[in-house]
Design a protein around this motif. Structure first.
Motif, PDB file in Angstrom:
ATOM      1  N   GLY A 102      39.829  47.826  37.394  1.00  0.00           N
ATOM      2  CA  GLY A 102      38.836  46.825  37.742  1.00  0.00           C
ATOM      3  C   GLY A 102      38.695  45.673  36.765  1.00  0.00           C
ATOM      4  O   GLY A 102      37.866  44.781  36.990  1.00  0.00           O
ATOM      5  N   SER A 103      39.469  45.659  35.705  1.00  0.00           N
ATOM      6  CA  SER A 103      39.402  44.579  34.728  1.00  0.00           C
ATOM      7  C   SER A 103      40.704  43.786  34.713  1.00  0.00           C
ATOM      8  O   SER A 103      41.788  44.335  34.881  1.00  0.00           O
ATOM      9  N   ASP A 104      40.541  42.496  34.483  1.00  0.00           N
ATOM     10  CA  ASP A 104      41.686  41.591  34.399  1.00  0.00           C
ATOM     11  C   ASP A 104      42.149  41.470  32.949  1.00  0.00           C
ATOM     12  O   ASP A 104      41.330  41.274  32.048  1.00  0.00           O
ATOM     13  N   TYR A 105      43.462  41.550  32.784  1.00  0.00           N
ATOM     14  CA  TYR A 105      44.049  41.364  31.464  1.00  0.00           C
ATOM     15  C   TYR A 105      45.156  40.323  31.564  1.00  0.00           C
ATOM     16  O   TYR A 105      45.927  40.315  32.536  1.00  0.00           O
ATOM     17  N   TRP A 106      45.215  39.475  30.530  1.00  0.00           N
ATOM     18  CA  TRP A 106      46.159  38.356  30.535  1.00  0.00           C
ATOM     19  C   TRP A 106      47.007  38.381  29.272  1.00  0.00           C
ATOM     20  O   TRP A 106      46.531  38.753  28.191  1.00  0.00           O
ATOM     21  N   GLY A 107      48.252  37.929  29.427  1.00  0.00           N
ATOM     22  CA  GLY A 107      49.047  37.640  28.254  1.00  0.00           C
ATOM     23  C   GLY A 107      48.494  36.417  27.544  1.00  0.00           C
ATOM     24  O   GLY A 107      47.596  35.736  28.055  1.00  0.00           O
TER      25      GLY A 107
END
Length: 116
Positions: A102-107
């Motif tokens: 449910g969480s967004d992770y980005w480079g």
């Protein structure tokens, strides 16, 4: 914790090729579809493609279809964006992305610059 570390990118002349890689850690990579986005200054972040968790299918935005290829190596926790026939309008910062629990992770983002 989830981490996405990007490498590659750079500058190229129109028609050239570049590759951006994204090395993942902190989650079960083989269970997560991965996505690529890009953002040019003054514009909204744009989805450009994604790949299933197994790597059997990839989908692309119309703007990059036929020129960009997304692949992954689940043994190495790496997803790669191979870009060919690059055009000046492809100039942007490129980001890998995962949605995990449910969480967004980005480079951290990788600059790609294409000159005419």
């Amino acid at each position: 914790q989830v981490q996405l570390v990007q490498s590659g990118g750079g500058s190229v002349r129109q028609g050239g090729s570049l590759r951006v890689s994204c090395t993942a850690s902190g989650f079960i990579f083989s269970l997560a579809p991965m996505r690529w986005y890009r953002q040019d200054s003054g514009k909204e972040r744009e989805w450009i493609g994604g790949i299933t968790e197994t790597g059997d299918r990839a989908s692309y935005a119309d703007s990059v279809e036929g020129r960009f290829t997304i692949s992954r190596d689940n043994a190495k926790n790496v997803v790669t964006l191979q870009m060919s026939d690059l055009q000046p309008e492809d100039t942007a910062i490129y980001y890998c992305h995962v949605l995990w629990w449910g969480s967004d992770y980005w480079g951290q983002g990788t600059q790609v610059t294409v000159s005419s």
